[in-house]
Design an enzyme around this catalytic site. Structure first.
Site, PDB file in Angstrom:
ATOM      1  N   GLY A  21     -21.902  -5.986  65.353  1.00  0.00           N
ATOM      2  CA  GLY A  21     -20.820  -5.104  65.799  1.00  0.00           C
ATOM      3  C   GLY A  21     -21.307  -4.019  66.732  1.00  0.00           C
ATOM      4  O   GLY A  21     -20.852  -2.870  66.666  1.00  0.00           O
ATOM      5  N   TYR A 175     -10.511  -3.543  50.821  1.00  0.00           N
ATOM      6  CA  TYR A 175     -11.597  -2.899  51.586  1.00  0.00           C
ATOM      7  C   TYR A 175     -12.630  -2.310  50.635  1.00  0.00           C
ATOM      8  O   TYR A 175     -13.838  -2.517  50.803  1.00  0.00           O
ATOM      9  CB  TYR A 175     -11.023  -1.800  52.485  1.00  0.00           C
ATOM     10  CG  TYR A 175     -12.082  -1.073  53.288  1.00  0.00           C
ATOM     11  CD1 TYR A 175     -12.723  -1.707  54.353  1.00  0.00           C
ATOM     12  CD2 TYR A 175     -12.450   0.238  52.986  1.00  0.00           C
ATOM     13  CE1 TYR A 175     -13.702  -1.042  55.088  1.00  0.00           C
ATOM     14  CE2 TYR A 175     -13.417   0.900  53.712  1.00  0.00           C
ATOM     15  CZ  TYR A 175     -14.042   0.257  54.766  1.00  0.00           C
ATOM     16  OH  TYR A 175     -15.019   0.911  55.492  1.00  0.00           O
TER      17      TYR A 175
END
Length: 303
Positions: A21, A175
Site C-alpha cells: 500500500g 474492521y
C-alpha cells in the site's frame, strides 16, 4: 525515543524494504522516508498507475531514490502468491517487510476467494504474504516484519463461528476483528520465529488517528462524512502517523514482539513509544487457533 522523528532514521543504504500500500497515505510517507535514507523500496500496490505516480513523486523529492513498483492485490490470494514467488525466485534478499496496506469499514464485500473483505485483505493476505516471503528474509542482518494494526483492535474479537460476517455484518466490528487478528498474527509469528531460532523480528505498530484516504476509501454515507470531519479537526498528519511503523522498521534496538504507537493522550497523536495491545490479544491459545484457521483459509502454511 522521546520525540523521535523521521530525521532519526539511521542510514538504510544497502537494505531492501517491501511496503504494501505504498502509493498513498502512511505507506507513501513510509516509502518516501525510507528512500530519503538510502533504502531500496519495493512499492507493492494494487493500482499500477497510482503506484507509478507515487514513485515519480518520491523520485522528484528524493533525487537518486531507489524505487520499484510491483503489482500486489491483497484482495486476491493468487496475486499475493505471484508477488511472493517473484521475490523469492529472483533470489534477492529482503531486509524488512512492512505489512502496511489495509481497508477500513466498507459495506460488506468479498475478496476474490470469497472472504469478507476486511478480514481477507487486512489479515489473511498479509498472513499469506509474510509466510511466503520468509525465505527472502532469512539470513539478513536485523531482518524484520512490521505489521500495522489499529488502536481499534481493542474493540475486536475473533468470531470463529462467523469469520465471514455472514450472520451479522458490522463495518466497525469487522474492521476491529481484522485489526486484532493482526495483533494475534504478529505475536504468534514472533513466538514461532523464536522457537525455530530464526533471527527475524516480528514487530507491531499503529498510527493513532492519522488523516489518510483510509477513512474515505471504504466508509459510505454518514460514516464517511463523520470521518471526513474528524480527519479535518482531530487527526494528525500522515507524516506523523507513519512514525511508529518507521520506528518499528528502522530504529536500533527494536525487539521481536514489541508494539509501537503514538505517545499522546489515548495513543491518538504524538511521537513513537512502546505501547501494549489489549490483554486478550496476547492470548496464545486464540492466536494458535487463528493461525491454524488462517492456514486452512489461505492454503499457506508455516514452512
Amino acid at each position: 525515543m522521546a520525540h523521535w522523528t523521521a530525521d532519526n532514521i539511521p542510514d538504510q543504504t544497502g537494505r531492501t524494504f517491501i511496503v504494501t500500500g505504498a502509493n498513498s497515505g502512511l505507506g507513501y510517507v513510509t516509502a518516501l522516508e525510507l528512500a530519503r535514507h538510502g533504502a531500496t523500496v519495493i512499492m507493492a500496490v494494487r493500482n499500477a498507475a497510482k503506484g507509478q505516480g507515487a514513485r515519480d513523486a518520491i523520485a522528484a523529492a528524493v533525487p537518486g531514490a531507489k524505487l520499484e513498483v510491483a503489482a500486489l492485490d491483497l484482495a486476491d490470494l493468487n496475486s499475493v502468491g505471484e508477488f511472493a514467488r517473484s521475490i523469492v525466485s529472483s533470489g534477492r534478499p529482503i531486509d524488512v517487510l512492512i505489512n502496511n496496506a489495509g481497508i477500513m469499514m466498507p459495506p460488506r464485500q468479498l475478496t476474490k476467494q470469497g472472504f469478507e473483505l476486511q478480514f481477507g485483505t487486512n489479515h489473511l493476505a498479509h498472513f499469506a504474504l509474510t509466510l511466503q516471503l520468509l525465505p527472502a528474509l532469512e539470513g539478513r542482518p536485523d531482518a524484520r516484519v512490521v505489521t500495522m494494526t489499529s488502536d481499534l483492535h481493542k474493540r475486536g474479537h475473533i468470531h470463529f463461528d462467523d469469520l465471514g460476517a455472514v450472520k451479522t455484518y458490522s463495518r466497525t466490528g469487522a474492521y476491529s476483528q481484522s485489526k486484532i487478528a493482526n495483533v494475534y498474527f504478529a505475536l504468534e509469528l514472533d513466538r514461532r520465529l523464536k522457537a525455530q531460532g530464526l533471527p527475524i523480528k516480528s514487530v507491531l505498530a499503529h498510527p493513532g488517528y492519522a488523516a489518510t484516504n483510509l477513512q474515505s476509501a471504504g466508509p459510505r454515507g454518514p460514516l464517511a462524512w463523520l470521518l471526513r470531519l474528524t480527519n479535518m479537526f482531530v487527526a494528525q498528519p500522515a507524516e506523523q502517523g507513519a512514525l511508529p511503523e518507521l520506528y518499528a522498521a528502522t530504529a536500533p534496538g527494536v525487539e521481536g514482539g514489541q508494539y509501537f504507537g503514538p505517545d499522546g493522550a489515548n495513543e491518538m497523536r504524538g511521537y513513537p513509544k512502546l505501547v501494549q495491545p489489549i490483554d486478550r490479544a496476547k492470548d496464545p491459545d486464540i492466536a494458535k487457533r487463528l493461525w491454524e484457521v488462517s492456514e486452512e483459509m489461505t492454503g499457506v502454511r508455516w514452512p
